[in-house]
Design a protein around this motif. Sequence first.
Motif, mmCIF file in Angstrom:
data_model
loop_
_atom_site.group_PDB
_atom_site.id
_atom_site.type_symbol
_atom_site.label_atom_id
_atom_site.label_comp_id
_atom_site.label_asym_id
_atom_site.label_seq_id
_atom_site.Cartn_x
_atom_site.Cartn_y
_atom_site.Cartn_z
ATOM 1 N N VAL A 26 33.027 31.921 43.120
ATOM 2 C CA VAL A 26 33.047 32.422 41.742
ATOM 3 C C VAL A 26 32.997 31.254 40.760
ATOM 4 C CG1 VAL A 26 34.415 33.647 40.012
ATOM 5 C CG2 VAL A 26 34.229 34.561 42.320
ATOM 6 N N GLY A 27 33.710 30.158 41.084
ATOM 7 C CA GLY A 27 33.689 28.986 40.213
ATOM 8 C C GLY A 27 32.296 28.399 40.072
ATOM 9 N N VAL A 28 31.594 28.262 41.194
ATOM 10 C CA VAL A 28 30.222 27.749 41.162
ATOM 11 C C VAL A 28 29.316 28.714 40.400
ATOM 12 C CG1 VAL A 28 28.208 27.196 42.580
ATOM 13 C CG2 VAL A 28 30.479 26.428 43.289
ATOM 14 N N LEU A 29 29.521 30.011 40.635
ATOM 15 C CA LEU A 29 28.726 31.024 39.954
ATOM 16 C C LEU A 29 28.957 30.976 38.445
ATOM 17 C CD1 LEU A 29 26.780 33.233 41.027
ATOM 18 C CD2 LEU A 29 28.674 34.864 40.778
ATOM 19 N N LEU A 30 30.202 30.815 38.048
ATOM 20 C CA LEU A 30 30.539 30.755 36.623
ATOM 21 C C LEU A 30 29.913 29.534 35.959
ATOM 22 C CD1 LEU A 30 32.167 31.846 34.199
ATOM 23 C CD2 LEU A 30 34.114 30.522 35.027
ATOM 24 N N CYS A 190 35.466 41.765 42.158
ATOM 25 C CA CYS A 190 36.440 40.706 42.466
ATOM 26 C C CYS A 190 37.817 41.307 42.718
ATOM 27 C CB CYS A 190 36.508 39.705 41.318
ATOM 28 S SG CYS A 190 35.018 38.702 41.101
ATOM 29 N N THR A 191 38.209 42.286 41.914
ATOM 30 C CA THR A 191 39.491 42.958 42.095
ATOM 31 C C THR A 191 39.544 43.677 43.442
ATOM 32 O OG1 THR A 191 39.734 43.276 39.715
ATOM 33 C CG2 THR A 191 41.037 44.703 41.142
ATOM 34 N N ILE A 192 38.458 44.345 43.794
ATOM 35 C CA ILE A 192 38.383 45.027 45.086
ATOM 36 C C ILE A 192 38.561 44.027 46.222
ATOM 37 C CG2 ILE A 192 36.808 46.232 46.654
ATOM 38 C CD1 ILE A 192 35.634 47.638 44.191
ATOM 39 N N TYR A 193 37.925 42.885 46.100
ATOM 40 C CA TYR A 193 38.024 41.864 47.152
ATOM 41 C C TYR A 193 39.459 41.363 47.291
ATOM 42 C CZ TYR A 193 37.167 37.654 49.868
ATOM 43 O OH TYR A 193 37.202 36.689 50.852
ATOM 44 N N PHE A 194 40.097 41.040 46.174
ATOM 45 C CA PHE A 194 41.448 40.481 46.216
ATOM 46 C C PHE A 194 42.471 41.467 46.776
ATOM 47 C CE2 PHE A 194 39.979 37.824 42.417
ATOM 48 C CZ PHE A 194 39.666 36.746 43.216
ATOM 49 N N LEU A 233 45.153 38.018 36.040
ATOM 50 C CA LEU A 233 45.211 36.571 35.810
ATOM 51 C C LEU A 233 43.872 35.920 36.118
ATOM 52 C CD1 LEU A 233 47.082 34.186 35.069
ATOM 53 C CD2 LEU A 233 47.609 33.979 37.507
ATOM 54 N N PHE A 234 43.245 36.349 37.195
ATOM 55 C CA PHE A 234 41.929 35.817 37.571
ATOM 56 C C PHE A 234 40.894 36.126 36.496
ATOM 57 C CE2 PHE A 234 37.790 37.097 39.278
ATOM 58 C CZ PHE A 234 37.338 35.896 39.794
ATOM 59 N N ILE A 235 40.851 37.368 36.036
ATOM 60 C CA ILE A 235 39.872 37.772 35.031
ATOM 61 C C ILE A 235 40.101 37.025 33.724
ATOM 62 C CG2 ILE A 235 39.158 39.708 33.569
ATOM 63 C CD1 ILE A 235 39.537 41.500 36.027
ATOM 64 N N ALA A 236 41.367 36.882 33.333
ATOM 65 C CA ALA A 236 41.679 36.125 32.113
ATOM 66 C C ALA A 236 41.168 34.692 32.236
ATOM 67 C CB ALA A 236 43.176 36.140 31.856
#
Length: 403
Positions: A26-30, A190-194, A233-236
């Motif tokens: 996700v970091g690389v994607l962002l 992402c929420t589903i994955y976590f 927290l992740f989404i924020a």
Amino acid sequence: MNWNYLKHEFLITVRSRRNIPFLLFVGVLLLSYCLVLLPNANTKEAFDKKGTEKYLVNLEIQQKLREQIGNTGVVLHSGIPVYAWNDYNYGLFKGMLSAYTEGNYTRLLKLRTFYLEGNKDEYVNDKALFKVSPFPGKDREHLYHQTMIQYEDYITKGVPITFGIMYEKTGLQALQNFLQGFGVYFLLFCTIYFSSDILSRDRKHRTLLQGIPLSWYRQLNLKSLSAFLYSMLFIAGVVVIGVLIMSWQYGFGYFDLRVPTMIAQQTFKIQDYSFITIASYLGKTLAVLPLLLLIFVRLNVIFSLLLKNEWFVLMFSTVVLFSERLYFSRTTRELFGLDISLFPQTYFDFGKIVDAEKNYLVNTETITYAKGIIALLSLLIIIEVILFLVSRLVNKRRYYKFG
């Protein structure tokens, strides 16, 4: 005990080795999205400097040729003053080119708006726009009206026009466009994955769970809450980092800039449009996001109890998330004989609800913000009832098979 258990579950999610590769991805994607994709994204309004220069050179040659042969009047068979019209366009496009080269985007915006006001065909007749759309003419005109509303708003407000403002690359505009696109789907996935392994990960430590002085249903609630808080927290973090990166490149933007909305599906002319501010759009969209997250976290708990495998949970919840895509089309306004506005999956992509873009896509006026909240709350209540019953059927002993 509740707090200690919640803290314990939250820390397990934070330290999960399973999440680390996903977070890196996700970091690389962002970073790729903010530093490569958005800066290089071209829209209809992207200024084509080379194309404009070529157009001016060809126009200048044509004008000189007309002067040499004395053809500077009106074309007899059509009555069109081609020479005068070319001279007018030469000055206008020369001005836009100079403004772009000098970085004077306020002047460029005014010249471009002035040109578009009298040249709707610039959009309507552009065959390169919406090539695969079932209604390309309608979509081109829709984009034209949206562009004109935004440009007129920029001029009326008198804000300093920068490259970022004009081409919607500032932090706030990038976030708005992200949510209007597939951003909500991405955040929900992402929420589903976590939360897909919040039960299955404990099956490796069955004996440790027998001594916890909490009811099974309360444990499920606390596990859900920990996954929900982690996802929030992740989404924020994703939103803040993304906005900061885009703001660093193109500026933060202004909360009172307007987002075009459709208030009717009658004439598809400018009178069918209105607007809300970016602040209102972001506020309304982000306010519903926690409700959507909670729905999928609780749904994951149900699937976990029934399937007992994190990858099956991930697969089934993802199918639910994208269930609307299985039947969605620009002409689908009913499902099983009922209006699609009654189904909660219509509102999973909530970024298109606030600005009425979903209404536009299916040519209806029944999909509203208030109806979306009611549909999602109803879905959450149904999920809670099902979870309560399933937790009684699949209790702790049966799930972990103690003894």
